[in-house]
Scaffold this motif. Structure first.
Motif, PDB file in Angstrom:
ATOM      1  N   ASP A   3     -13.128   2.238  -4.957  1.00  0.00           N
ATOM      2  CA  ASP A   3     -12.328   1.457  -4.224  1.00  0.00           C
ATOM      3  C   ASP A   3     -12.767   0.996  -2.937  1.00  0.00           C
ATOM      4  OD1 ASP A   3      -9.623   0.049  -4.401  1.00  0.00           O
ATOM      5  OD2 ASP A   3      -9.329   1.365  -2.569  1.00  0.00           O
TER       6      ASP A   3
ATOM      7  N   TRP B 282       0.891  -1.280  -0.205  1.00  0.00           N
ATOM      8  CA  TRP B 282      -0.051  -0.093   0.080  1.00  0.00           C
ATOM      9  C   TRP B 282       0.836   1.264   0.057  1.00  0.00           C
ATOM     10  CZ3 TRP B 282      -0.421   3.570   4.143  1.00  0.00           C
ATOM     11  CH2 TRP B 282      -1.605   4.506   4.144  1.00  0.00           C
TER      12      TRP B 282
ATOM     13  N   THR C 277      -6.179  -6.722  -2.492  1.00  0.00           N
ATOM     14  CA  THR C 277      -5.997  -5.779  -3.691  1.00  0.00           C
ATOM     15  C   THR C 277      -6.806  -4.555  -3.651  1.00  0.00           C
ATOM     16  OG1 THR C 277      -6.262  -7.865  -4.968  1.00  0.00           O
ATOM     17  CG2 THR C 277      -6.706  -6.090  -6.118  1.00  0.00           C
ATOM     18  N   CYS C 278      -7.706  -4.273  -2.841  1.00  0.00           N
ATOM     19  CA  CYS C 278      -8.307  -3.041  -2.791  1.00  0.00           C
ATOM     20  C   CYS C 278      -7.292  -2.105  -1.975  1.00  0.00           C
ATOM     21  CB  CYS C 278      -9.737  -3.164  -2.102  1.00  0.00           C
ATOM     22  SG  CYS C 278     -11.162  -4.018  -2.912  1.00  0.00           S
TER      23      CYS C 278
ATOM     24  N   LEU D 134     -11.268   6.334  -5.747  1.00  0.00           N
ATOM     25  CA  LEU D 134     -11.290   6.114  -4.282  1.00  0.00           C
ATOM     26  C   LEU D 134     -12.444   5.759  -3.790  1.00  0.00           C
ATOM     27  CD1 LEU D 134      -9.035   5.722  -2.062  1.00  0.00           C
ATOM     28  CD2 LEU D 134      -9.410   8.108  -1.301  1.00  0.00           C
TER      29      LEU D 134
ATOM     30  N   VAL E 126      -4.694  -0.845  -4.296  1.00  0.00           N
ATOM     31  CA  VAL E 126      -5.062  -0.001  -5.078  1.00  0.00           C
ATOM     32  C   VAL E 126      -5.319   1.443  -4.502  1.00  0.00           C
ATOM     33  CG1 VAL E 126      -7.046   0.674  -6.742  1.00  0.00           C
ATOM     34  CG2 VAL E 126      -5.893  -1.644  -6.616  1.00  0.00           C
ATOM     35  N   GLY E 127      -5.798   1.310  -3.387  1.00  0.00           N
ATOM     36  CA  GLY E 127      -6.138   2.501  -2.493  1.00  0.00           C
ATOM     37  C   GLY E 127      -4.939   3.286  -2.329  1.00  0.00           C
TER      38      GLY E 127
ATOM     39  N   ALA F 268     -15.365  -1.234  -3.089  1.00  0.00           N
ATOM     40  CA  ALA F 268     -15.128  -2.686  -3.468  1.00  0.00           C
ATOM     41  C   ALA F 268     -14.701  -3.529  -2.451  1.00  0.00           C
ATOM     42  CB  ALA F 268     -13.877  -2.525  -4.538  1.00  0.00           C
TER      43      ALA F 268
END
Length: 408
Positions: free
Chosen positions: A285, A250, A301-302, A282, A305-306, A288
């Motif tokens: 995300d 992250w 994964t979230c 965002l 991506v965040g 999600a």
């Protein structure tokens, strides 16, 4: 590329690197406790809400103290302010490492937040004032330090947390002591002329429409930021190392997009346009994350991506604040940071309470709604941000060119 241009980002005076290194360590403190939250809750028999107060006390005091940091630094100078901040972090990190209850750590984290406030707001103004290559190059360097610190913090927390939940705190003590010596030896003095600032200056600054819009935006944006950071270790269900590796990814994503992607986007569109693109993404995300809250792989994964989206937002918001007014940088930074950290302080315990009242999906929905409020604030207040958009990101363009050239 000319020799002058190639010195814009990485070729900085020693004092800038000293402050940048100390900034990396200071920002490590934000994510350091992430991997050990479940371990602290178990070892000290604390609830999730109590454990999340480790973030709240730290961020609340950081935010409130930001209102006086410009007043302090304008009277005793940047170097002394930085050193006092670093010394306080060393003392309270050591006390946290030796604490016997979660309530004690909550209190010591508040003292840590005071040191953090004195350091962070002064560090940004110092780097911007002393760095070569213009303010955008300095902000890229500062955001790189932020991203690196946020990435390393959870990783270090995970590695040392596997030994004991006390380990990460002792690690910060050692690193901050090194940072203290580096600033003491290498920072020759304040990079800008010392001009006493009124205690009321940050409050008056927030009456300026542009800064007020950005501060309110950052308040709601930071709720999303800290729900993702501070709450996610609980539904993930990993051990300290697993959480540390997740948030290392992250933070690494955050560092990459803050240094490379954000300036690239600002070369091609207005700052407010970038914000209005990234904030809805965002929010998606976070929604999600709500859907995948019971699926560790999907949630990881979230989270990563965040981090990519948060890196863009951090750099764009910081540059916007620096360009929004004619106020001294330390005053603008203090006023803006005070408000945004209050959002971060509120998020973790609210997220934990929502989790217990409902389920793990609701905190992420709450975070997504907050981020959409941030986007709506920019949309409604966009006229007040005309100055932010009028200044094309020429410096950011130069900074990225230098960065790519130096990294090649």
């Amino acid at each position: 590329m000319s020799g002058g241009a190639s010195s814009g980002v990485w070729r900085q005076p020693a004092q800038v690197w000293a402050v940048a290194f100390a900034s990396v360590v200071a920002f490590m403190g934000i994510g350091l406790v992430d991997p050990i939250l479940p371990a602290i809750a178990e070892s000290l028999q604390a609830s999730a809400v109590q454990t999340e107060l480790l973030f709240t006390s730290y961020l609340l005091v950081t935010g409130l103290a930001m209102l006086i940091t410009s007043w302090v630094s304008s009277r005793i100078g940047a170097k002394r302010t930085l050193l006092i901040g670093l010394a306080l972090i060393v003392v309270f990190a050591l006390l946290s490492a030796t604490a016997g209850s979660v309530d004690a750590i909550i209190g010591f984290r508040a003292g840590w937040g005071l040191g953090n406030a004195l350091f962070i707001s002064t560090a940004l103004a110092t780097i911007v004032g002393a760095a070569s290559g213009g303010s955008s190059a300095a902000i890229v360097l500062y955001e790189a330090a932020l991203g690196l610190g946020i990435a390393i913090g959870p990783l270090l927390g995970g590695l040392l947390g596997e030994l004991s939940w006390r380990g990460p705190f002792f690690g910060v003590v050692a690193l901050m002591a090194i940072a203290f010596v580096a600033v003491l030896v290498l920072l020759r003095g304040p990079s800008e002329p010392r001009q006493p600032v009124s205690l009321a200056a940050p409050f008056r600054a927030l009456r300026q429409p542009a800064l007020a819009v950005l501060a309110i935006t950052a308040l709601f944006y930071n709720i999303g930021f800290f729900v993702l950071l501070a709450f996610s270790p609980f539904p993930l269900g990993f051990g300290a190392m697993g959480i540390g590796l997740t948030f290392f990814g992250w933070g690494l994503g955050l560092a990459i997009t803050s240094v490379w992607v954000a300036p690239w986007m600002m070369r091609r569109m207005r700052r407010t346009t970038v914000i209005l693109i990234v904030l809805p993404l965002l929010a998606v995300d976070l929604l999600a994350a709500a859907l995948f809250s019971s699926d560790p792989a999907g949630l990881v994964t979230c989270i990563v991506v965040g981090g990519l989206l948060l890196g863009v937002m951090n750099t764009v918001l910081t540059e916007s604040v620096m360009e929004a007014t004619d106020l001294p940088r330390s005053v603008a930074s203090s006023a803006y940071s005070a408000v945004r950290f209050l959002g971060g302080a509120a998020a973790p315990p609210i997220a934990a309470a929502l989790w217990h009242a409902f389920d793990a999906r609701v905190p992420y929905v709450f975070a997504a709604a907050s981020v959409l409020i941030a986007a709506a604030t920019i949309l409604i207040g966009r006229r007040a941000l005309a100055r932010v958009d009028e200044r094309e990101a020429d410096q950011a363009d130069e900074a990225v060119s230098v960065l790519v050239g130096d990294a090649a």
